[in-house]
Design a protein around this motif. Structure first.
Motif, PDB file in Angstrom:
ATOM      1  N   PRO A 149       0.883  -1.264   0.070  1.00 18.90           N
ATOM      2  CA  PRO A 149      -0.137   0.055  -0.024  1.00 18.90           C
ATOM      3  C   PRO A 149       0.857   1.146   0.021  1.00 18.90           C
ATOM      4  CG  PRO A 149      -0.877  -1.481   1.531  1.00 18.90           C
ATOM      5  CD  PRO A 149       0.405  -2.056   1.039  1.00 18.90           C
ATOM      6  N   GLU A 179     -13.380   0.069   3.627  1.00 20.83           N
ATOM      7  CA  GLU A 179     -14.446  -0.862   3.744  1.00 20.83           C
ATOM      8  C   GLU A 179     -14.581  -1.155   5.348  1.00 20.83           C
ATOM      9  OE1 GLU A 179     -16.833  -2.270   3.032  1.00 20.83           O
ATOM     10  OE2 GLU A 179     -16.947  -2.039   0.730  1.00 20.83           O
ATOM     11  N   PRO A 213     -14.775  -3.466   8.515  1.00 20.88           N
ATOM     12  CA  PRO A 213     -14.626  -2.764   9.787  1.00 20.88           C
ATOM     13  C   PRO A 213     -13.581  -1.834   9.583  1.00 20.88           C
ATOM     14  CG  PRO A 213     -13.361  -4.802  10.079  1.00 20.88           C
ATOM     15  CD  PRO A 213     -13.814  -5.013   8.692  1.00 20.88           C
TER      16      PRO A 213
HETATM   17  P1  NAD Z   1     -11.454 -10.886  -0.008  1.00 22.74           P
HETATM   18  O1  NAD Z   1     -10.693 -12.044   0.894  1.00 22.74           O
HETATM   19  O2  NAD Z   1     -12.178 -11.586  -1.116  1.00 22.74           O
HETATM   20  O3  NAD Z   1     -10.296  -9.898  -0.256  1.00 22.74           O
HETATM   21  C1  NAD Z   1      -9.299  -9.500   0.210  1.00 22.74           C
HETATM   22  C2  NAD Z   1      -8.123  -9.295  -0.677  1.00 22.74           C
HETATM   23  O4  NAD Z   1      -6.990  -8.515   0.050  1.00 22.74           O
HETATM   24  C3  NAD Z   1      -7.260 -10.386  -1.336  1.00 22.74           C
HETATM   25  O5  NAD Z   1      -7.204 -10.318  -2.693  1.00 22.74           O
HETATM   26  C4  NAD Z   1      -6.030 -10.506  -0.388  1.00 22.74           C
HETATM   27  O6  NAD Z   1      -5.170 -11.244  -1.273  1.00 22.74           O
HETATM   28  C5  NAD Z   1      -5.711  -8.886  -0.302  1.00 22.74           C
HETATM   29  N1  NAD Z   1      -4.911  -8.552   0.900  1.00 22.74           N
HETATM   30  C6  NAD Z   1      -4.722  -9.312   1.980  1.00 22.74           C
HETATM   31  N2  NAD Z   1      -3.652  -8.720   2.736  1.00 22.74           N
HETATM   32  C7  NAD Z   1      -3.398  -7.496   2.005  1.00 22.74           C
HETATM   33  C8  NAD Z   1      -2.471  -6.404   2.412  1.00 22.74           C
HETATM   34  N3  NAD Z   1      -1.818  -6.168   3.278  1.00 22.74           N
HETATM   35  N4  NAD Z   1      -2.434  -5.591   1.376  1.00 22.74           N
HETATM   36  C9  NAD Z   1      -3.355  -5.553   0.215  1.00 22.74           C
HETATM   37  N5  NAD Z   1      -4.059  -6.378  -0.070  1.00 22.74           N
HETATM   38  C10 NAD Z   1      -4.182  -7.515   0.866  1.00 22.74           C
HETATM   39  O7  NAD Z   1     -12.141 -10.079   1.028  1.00 22.74           O
HETATM   40  P2  NAD Z   1     -13.593  -9.162   0.866  1.00 22.74           P
HETATM   41  O8  NAD Z   1     -14.623  -9.940   0.996  1.00 22.74           O
HETATM   42  O9  NAD Z   1     -13.295  -8.545  -0.399  1.00 22.74           O
HETATM   43  O10 NAD Z   1     -13.515  -8.304   1.979  1.00 22.74           O
HETATM   44  C11 NAD Z   1     -12.731  -7.103   1.986  1.00 22.74           C
HETATM   45  C12 NAD Z   1     -12.877  -6.166   2.885  1.00 22.74           C
HETATM   46  O11 NAD Z   1     -14.322  -5.481   2.530  1.00 22.74           O
HETATM   47  C13 NAD Z   1     -13.122  -6.451   4.364  1.00 22.74           C
HETATM   48  O12 NAD Z   1     -12.859  -5.556   5.168  1.00 22.74           O
HETATM   49  C14 NAD Z   1     -14.738  -7.054   4.494  1.00 22.74           C
HETATM   50  O13 NAD Z   1     -14.914  -6.939   5.959  1.00 22.74           O
HETATM   51  C15 NAD Z   1     -15.429  -5.932   3.630  1.00 22.74           C
HETATM   52  N6  NAD Z   1     -16.748  -6.272   3.154  1.00 22.74           N
HETATM   53  C16 NAD Z   1     -17.506  -5.431   3.155  1.00 22.74           C
HETATM   54  C17 NAD Z   1     -18.754  -5.740   2.593  1.00 22.74           C
HETATM   55  C18 NAD Z   1     -20.008  -4.569   2.740  1.00 22.74           C
HETATM   56  O14 NAD Z   1     -21.110  -4.998   2.622  1.00 22.74           O
HETATM   57  N7  NAD Z   1     -19.741  -3.448   3.000  1.00 22.74           N
HETATM   58  C19 NAD Z   1     -19.110  -7.021   2.442  1.00 22.74           C
HETATM   59  C20 NAD Z   1     -18.043  -8.087   2.278  1.00 22.74           C
HETATM   60  C21 NAD Z   1     -16.822  -7.665   2.625  1.00 22.74           C
END
Ligand code: NAD
Length: 339
Positions: free
Chosen positions: A61, A99, A101
């Motif tokens: 990042p 996003e 939390p």
């Molecule tokens: P996911 O596991 O599908 O994707 C996470 C991605 O982040 C993966 O590609 C992983 O390789 C990458 N990653 C991990 N550590 C990292 C780092 N240090 N730097 C950069 N990338 C990194 O997860 P998701 O379901 O897409 O969830 C992601 C976020 O969105 C979470 O915080 C989750 O709570 C949130 N979320 C929100 C909603 C909503 O309705 N608002 C719904 C689902 C998920």
């Protein structure tokens, strides 16, 4: 901002949510472009970046945030790594849509609050997207109008068709009910003071070890009571409903009656499969309003304080789950920056 006034966004985490936000910023949002994508999975980031003009892939990042093309950051990596990315964004004073939390626990959320206060101005909008859903916005406007008097009760239902492997009882609070926590605080404009969790007998479809469904009760500072049915392996689809019971009327959202069909002696409609389709408009509105506010140099929407308060209530919820007892929340005093 670039010379064209288009906001260059770095999307951190390109999994389910991150990839959807990349698509959204490219195809739906106006005034912004994806300038960078970041993922520890280098191949994943590269594949996404290759499909977007002027987008660079990073695995770190901080590297993306150092790019002159990046004006703002959208964090969609897993919750436990949000704090590091938020603090890096603050170092560069970059606006952030994080996003939910904000972070996974109250202590780390407090560190983020402290760092933002040191900046002296707000930089973070937290991705509690229900605040941008058309139905919830109508409910909020009705309650705010006072037309039905004070709100006494909220009845909430949160159902998912199924959960991925490894989904735990605590995640029912931290990942799912966290949305009702924010919705309650936003609709009622009151903090949640106590949480109780009841466990009915589990569904026979519940994965081994998961007490599913659960029934969560919140008490609020103003004396309202909120119940939440959380049922994450209901099997029939994704449903999020909320009924407010007020002194002289009630109002309910989330019935999914956008279209009712009549055929072969039956009437019916469709149930969304997941949050991506149910809240598609809300995500679009959330990201567009973040981009618009950021381009005006403003910060709107759910604050880091809202993220902290949600984390603190989740902690009480997880304790209540474990003990079966009514558990008080324990929030610090709200800092002036968030009043
Ligand atoms: P996911 O596991 O599908 O994707 C996470 C991605 O982040 C993966 O590609 C992983 O390789 C990458 N990653 C991990 N550590 C990292 C780092 N240090 N730097 C950069 N990338 C990194 O997860 P998701 O379901 O897409 O969830 C992601 C976020 O969105 C979470 O915080 C989750 O709570 C949130 N979320 C929100 C909603 C909503 O309705 N608002 C719904 C689902 C998920």
């Amino acid at each position: 901002m670039t010379k064209h006034g288009t906001l260059g966004v770095a999307v951190i985490g390109t999994g389910r949510m991150g990839a959807d936000h990349v698509r959204r910023i490219n195809a739906v949002t106006s005034g912004a472009r994806v300038a960078a994508v970041v993922d520890i999975d280098a191949e994943r980031a590269k594949q996404l970046a290759d499909g977007i003009d002027g987008c660079t892939a990073y695995t770190d990042p901080a590297g993306a945030m150092a790019s002159p093309d990046v004006d703002a950051v959208l964090i969609a990596s897993p919750g436990p790594v949000h704090e590091a990315a938020l603090l890096q964004a603050f170092e560069r004073d970059l606006p952030v849509l994080c996003e939910k939390p904000l972070t996974p626990d109250a202590a780390s959320a407090l560190r983020v609050l402290e760092a933002e206060q040191k900046l002296g101005h707000r930089r973070v909008q937290v991705g509690f997207m229900r605040r941008y859903d058309a139905e919830y916005l109508k409910l909020k406007a009705l309650l705010d109008s006072g037309q039905f008097g004070r709100t006494l009760l909220l009845h909430c239902r949160h159902r998912n068709a199924s959960t991925p492997p490894g989904f735990t009882s605590q995640m029912m609070i931290n990942d799912s009910v966290v949305h009702e926590i924010d919705t309650t605080r936003w609709l009622l404009e009151q903090e949640i003071t106590a949480v109780t969790v009841l466990r009915p007998r589990p569904s026979s479809a519940a994965p081994d070890g998961l007490a599913d469904p659960q029934f969560v009760l919140f008490e609020t500072a103003g004396g309202a009571v909120v119940d939440v049915e959380i049922f994450v392996n209901c099997g029939w689809g994704y449903q999020v409903q909320c009924e407010a019971v007020c002194e002289s009327g009630s109002a309910r959202v989330g019935d999914g009656h956008a279209m009712v069909t009549n055929a072969a002696g039956r009437w019916g409609g469709e149930i969304d499969a997941d949050f991506v389709s149910r809240f598609e408009d809300a995500y679009d509105r959330e990201v567009q309003q973040w981009v618009d506010a950021t381009r005006r140099g403003e910060v709107e929407g759910p604050t880091a304080w809202d993220g902290y308060a949600a984390a603190a209530v989740c902690e009480a919820g997880v304790r209540a789950q474990a003990t079966g007892e009514r558990t008080s929340t324990n929030l610090v005093e709200r800092p002036a920056l968030y009043r």
